[in-house]
Design an enzyme around this catalytic site. Sequence first.
Site, PDB file in Angstrom:
ATOM      1  N   ASN A  32      53.176  19.471  -9.907  1.00 60.69           N
ATOM      2  CA  ASN A  32      53.723  20.746 -10.658  1.00 60.69           C
ATOM      3  C   ASN A  32      52.195  21.226 -11.532  1.00 60.69           C
ATOM      4  OD1 ASN A  32      56.024  22.054 -10.037  1.00 60.69           O
ATOM      5  ND2 ASN A  32      56.524  19.579 -10.681  1.00 60.69           N
ATOM      6  N   THR A 117      57.688  14.441 -12.317  1.00 62.26           N
ATOM      7  CA  THR A 117      59.383  14.321 -12.988  1.00 62.26           C
ATOM      8  C   THR A 117      60.238  14.698 -12.318  1.00 62.26           C
ATOM      9  OG1 THR A 117      57.493  15.269 -15.472  1.00 62.26           O
ATOM     10  CG2 THR A 117      59.521  14.904 -15.562  1.00 62.26           C
ATOM     11  N   ASP A 155      58.626  12.266 -19.033  1.00 61.84           N
ATOM     12  CA  ASP A 155      58.563  13.300 -20.134  1.00 61.84           C
ATOM     13  C   ASP A 155      58.643  12.838 -21.425  1.00 61.84           C
ATOM     14  OD1 ASP A 155      57.912  15.176 -21.617  1.00 61.84           O
ATOM     15  OD2 ASP A 155      58.413  16.630 -20.252  1.00 61.84           O
ATOM     16  N   GLU A 218      45.825  11.594 -26.215  1.00 60.94           N
ATOM     17  CA  GLU A 218      45.582  13.027 -26.294  1.00 60.94           C
ATOM     18  C   GLU A 218      44.952  14.261 -27.384  1.00 60.94           C
ATOM     19  OE1 GLU A 218      47.625  14.592 -23.121  1.00 60.94           O
ATOM     20  OE2 GLU A 218      46.450  15.597 -22.032  1.00 60.94           O
TER      21      GLU A 218
HETATM   22  C1  6MZ Z   1      50.465  14.963 -20.939  1.00 60.00           C
HETATM   23  C2  6MZ Z   1      51.043  16.548 -19.121  1.00 60.00           C
HETATM   24  C3  6MZ Z   1      49.567  17.055 -18.423  1.00 60.00           C
HETATM   25  O1  6MZ Z   1      55.398  16.508 -13.943  1.00 60.00           O
HETATM   26  O2  6MZ Z   1      56.732  18.346 -13.544  1.00 60.00           O
HETATM   27  N1  6MZ Z   1      51.365  17.129 -17.492  1.00 60.00           N
HETATM   28  N2  6MZ Z   1      51.252  15.544 -20.343  1.00 60.00           N
HETATM   29  N3  6MZ Z   1      48.929  15.963 -20.917  1.00 60.00           N
HETATM   30  C4  6MZ Z   1      48.779  16.911 -19.674  1.00 60.00           C
HETATM   31  N4  6MZ Z   1      47.504  17.155 -20.029  1.00 60.00           N
HETATM   32  C5  6MZ Z   1      47.199  18.595 -20.119  1.00 60.00           C
HETATM   33  N5  6MZ Z   1      49.641  17.913 -17.592  1.00 60.00           N
HETATM   34  C6  6MZ Z   1      50.888  17.702 -17.160  1.00 60.00           C
HETATM   35  O3  6MZ Z   1      53.912  17.976 -13.522  1.00 60.00           O
HETATM   36  C7  6MZ Z   1      53.623  18.705 -14.775  1.00 60.00           C
HETATM   37  C8  6MZ Z   1      54.400  17.834 -16.476  1.00 60.00           C
HETATM   38  O4  6MZ Z   1      53.342  17.104 -15.760  1.00 60.00           O
HETATM   39  C9  6MZ Z   1      52.976  16.328 -17.267  1.00 60.00           C
HETATM   40  C10 6MZ Z   1      53.856  17.447 -18.347  1.00 60.00           C
HETATM   41  O5  6MZ Z   1      55.025  16.976 -18.503  1.00 60.00           O
HETATM   42  C11 6MZ Z   1      54.483  18.384 -17.073  1.00 60.00           C
HETATM   43  O6  6MZ Z   1      55.442  19.215 -17.089  1.00 60.00           O
HETATM   44  P1  6MZ Z   1      55.347  17.622 -12.932  1.00 60.00           P
HETATM   45  O7  6MZ Z   1      54.688  17.445 -11.352  1.00 60.00           O
END
Ligand code: 6MZ
Length: 361
Positions: A32, A117, A155, A218
């Site tokens: 996403n 997720t 998540d 992070e």
């Molecule tokens: C931690 C991150 C992230 O899973 O819905 N996500 N988690 N650190 C980051 N650094 C910037 N970037 C993305 O993609 C979006 C989700 O990926 C994780 C977060 O849970 C975010 O809601 P999906 O496909």
Amino acid sequence: MRAGTSDDNMMLQVSDVFCKRLPKVELHAHLNGSLSTKTLRELANLQKSLSGSDDAVWNIQEAIIEHGQKRTLEECFQLFGIAHSLTTTPAAVYKATQDVIKEFADDGVLYLELRSTPRSVPGVMSKAQYIQAMVDAIQNSTDGQILVKLMVSLDRQQGQESASETLDAVLTAHSQNPKLIVGLDLSGDPMKGSLTDYLPSLAHARNAGLKISIHCAEIPNPDEVEKILDFHPDRLGHCTCIHPLYGGSQELWIKLLNSHIPVELCLTSNVKCGTAESYKKHHFIHLFSVKHPVVLATDDKGVFSTSLSEEYMLTADSHGLSREQLWQMALSSIDYTFASEEEKNQLKDMFLQIKQLSDVQ
Ligand code: 6MZ
């Protein structure tokens, strides 16, 4: 005229064209967060045509205006909500997955591990259907140049109950598609949730044959880093605040280096979120200079307006890397994938063939 050699190649400047042609491996991309403006627009229009409301379109237009700008980690997490509001049906998840695969393939990526997720939408989609939509999109992907695997994300904000629901769905899907679903990732807002809540699910997945990658440091969080390293995942994401200069400590840094766990590095993501001060001051150089295994990655190419080629270019530019160093970095990334040994060997052969061709051009 004599054909060019590897030595000549080393002397040539790294360029955008070189980075785009370089065969690459992408191991840290969230579905996403990777959606391009084009895909967001198309999904918004699709939603509008189905619901008759144009709320989503307005949200998207506002988000796009500032797409790719510097923003805090907190603001990034708000932005994911916009993509999430558009991937609420199996058809939308399918389209999102196919578009992202195509865009990575167009950027010269030959192997992609895409992570996401799974979300359930009452009456519309279960987590199992979300995963199946991604599996279908990968299997029906028409681009024969790119090999794609799926990683499912937990998540850290969603709690244990949601994690065990996701675990059930991923284990069932994994038993049906063992070669395609290769790993489990722990991600989400690092300011929220507690790692320890998810370690049992990660251990369970590992016992079932899935590889594990965990987002790590992070933001500064020494206790958590210690626990993650003790768990010894197969890969680590980010590791931004482990070096003593960047909010970690000498002890933790040494522990990371001694672990030899490959680290997925997302320079633009860290710089744009402000967790790394600049490309030059990114911890990449501290890992690279001691030959710790690293792989460059995009994280969220849509949100941060980047591509894997750009990540190679920016890294080379800020740390004075040669073409040969980029080649070696791209090639060694294959060892850190969750592909089978046979697939890794095939990928290495492909990379080396492309290298030989480019050396004589
Ligand atoms: C931690 C991150 C992230 O899973 O819905 N996500 N988690 N650190 C980051 N650094 C910037 N970037 C993305 O993609 C979006 C989700 O990926 C994780 C977060 O849970 C975010 O809601 P999906 O496909």
